[in-house]
Design a protein around this motif. Structure first.
Motif: not given
Length: 478
Positions: A315-323, A394-414
């Motif tokens: 999902q892309l957040y409003q104005h593309g500030a995060a995803a 085997g990359l998936l094993d390293q994030v097996a319990d961290r399967n929700f990812v967020m990207i900050r695409m604007r400095p003020d997204a937080g």
């Protein structure tokens, strides 16, 4: 005189990779953009009702496709379908059906009725027998098989001079994207607008099979927000994406379904469209929730749990500030189901929330950024434990319990989106500004009405009687 059947190589390959890979009695319609001289369009009727001896077209969807074709001045010039071995001629039922079509659409020119005989088991190699209806007369042409010189070929001429071009295309990515593994994978894409770049790049990696589901058409506004082009405006999104995928990887199988994943799209229909791989090798199927509709996203997640398939949604957040990106692999990821990760969202929609946030105000680079990470995660899921030589093994094993990812695409997204996770992780780190990614630990929710907090999603396989109902249960929309 018997009419000649001129067909582009691209259409012939599409027939091989759809009808030719299924049991007898499947089919589609044929179109021409040059006034009937050349068959250069094909729509595979993936949602038809079929049995071992009968084929009943999905008239609602085909009428919609014909409307799109009419807007592009594409003529309906034929109907192609497969018969069991030994029945290379049209049946009496076929004859009546074609006469009805020609009468209803006032077709007075030649109407082609090729019969396809597939191998047993189906493997994409066919014999094509050409028949033509002219008013009340059935004309028989010479049988056409896997010939290199029969077709007019303005679209993909390289296929003649390089008949093994499939191997050449993927030679430089073989070490990271082993073709022996990716050729057997099926990627089901629910929503083919903003995800188009992601899907095209999976084709460039060598994924062997795609099922595209979207009832929308390309609009002018899509040119600024998606990988769309002016010549495609008014065309079905799944059909233009199908053609682009085959232009990248002519050896791929692409099923285009111009329908939305709504309540009319039953689970039985989903099974039929995706095919036997869904039951036989469910983790070779990656279901991607890429729609704007929350109900379609939630339904896609429920389908992945029902069949024990891999799942990815973004999902892309409003104005593309995060995803955000969620992913799961039954038996490997341990962070619960998609509903566990997004329970507050399910609750909000259940209480009447209506999303009014779209791609407006978001530069296309935000969509491209999300698509790039989706592609990396998709390869982690598709190539898990497939080849030790691949970096994705085997990359998936390293994030097996961290399967929700967020990207900050604007400095003020937080601040603007009230996403405290970014300040929590990056506050005080002077070298961080934006475009950071966080992989957030997830815990299964014991009160989740879908998974019940099951850490292993394989336990849910086959337990949802109807995913149209189950995604709504408790805090749902009904």
């Amino acid at each position: 005189m018997h009419p000649e059947l001129h067909m582009t190589r691209q259409v012939y390959d599409q027939i091989c990779n759809t009808i030719g890979r299924r049991p007898p009695e499947s089919g589609g319609i044929l179109g021409s953009s040059d006034g009937g001289k050349t068959i250069d369009r094909f729509y595979f009727d993936a949602t038809a009702k079929v049995t071992g001896g009968t084929y009943s077209p999905d008239t609602e969807v085909i009428n919609r496709v014909l409307a799109h074709w009419d807007a592009q001045d594409i003529l309906l010039v034929g109907f192609v379908h497969s018969h069991p071995q030994g029945y290379a001629k049209p049946s009496e039922g076929d004859y009546r059906y074609v006469k009805a079509i020609m009468s209803a659409l006032n077709i007075t020119d030649d109407f082609f009725m090729p019969i396809v005989i597939v191998n047993d088991p189906p493997d994409g190699k066919i014999n094509l027998y050409a028949y033509t209806f002219r008013t009340d007369i059935l004309l028989e042409a010479q049988p056409l098989g896997l010939l290199e010189d029969y077709a007019a070929d303005p679209i993909l001429p390289s296929l003649r001079t390089h008949p093994k071009c499939g191997a050449d295309i993927f030679a430089r990515v073989q070490s990271c994207c082993p073709q022996s593994a990716l050729r057997k994978k099926t990627v089901v894409v629910i929503g083919c607008g903003g995800s188009r770049q992601f899907v095209e790049e999976l084709a460039r990696c060598g994924v062997g099979r795609f099922v595209l589901v979207d009832g929308d058409v390309v609009t002018l506004s899509n040119l600024a927000t998606q990988q769309a082009y002016l010549c495609e405006v008014g065309c079905s999104k799944v059909e233009v994406l199908r053609d682009r995928l085959l232009d990248i990887s002519p050896v791929a199988e692409v099923i285009a379904v111009p329908r939305f994943l709504d309540d009319s799209f039953r689970d039985e229909l989903f099974e039929r469209v995706v095919g036997s791989v869904l039951q036989e090798r469910p983790t070779d199927v990656l279901i991607c929730g890429c729609a704007d509709s929350f109900s379609a996203q939630a339904r896609a997640a429920a389908l992945a749990m029902q069949y024990g398939s891999c799942y990815l949604a973004a999902q892309l957040y409003q104005h593309g500030a995060a995803a955000e990106i969620y992913f799961s692999y039954p038996g490997v990821t341990r962070g619960g189901c998609a509903r566990c990760a997004m329970e507050s969202r399910y609750r909000a929609y259940g209480e009447g929330y209506q999303n009014d946030v779209g791609s407006e105000g978001a530069a296309i680079f935000a969509t491209s950024r999300v698509n790039a990470l989706k592609g990396q995660i998709a390869l982690m899921l598709l190539l898990y434990r497939e080849s030790e030589s691949s970096p994705y093994h085997g990359l998936l094993d390293q994030v097996a319990d961290r399967n929700f990812v967020m990207i900050r695409m604007r400095p003020d997204a937080g601040n603007t989106l009230h996403l405290g996770i970014f300040d929590e992780v990056f506050s005080g780190k002077e070298l961080c500004f934006f475009d950071e990614t966080v992989w957030i630990p997830q815990t299964p929710n014991e009160d989740c009405p879908l998974c019940g907090g099951a850490p292993d999603l394989t336990a849910l396989k086959g337990t949802l009687r109807d995913t149209r109902v189950h995604w709504r249960c408790r805090h749902g929309t009904e």
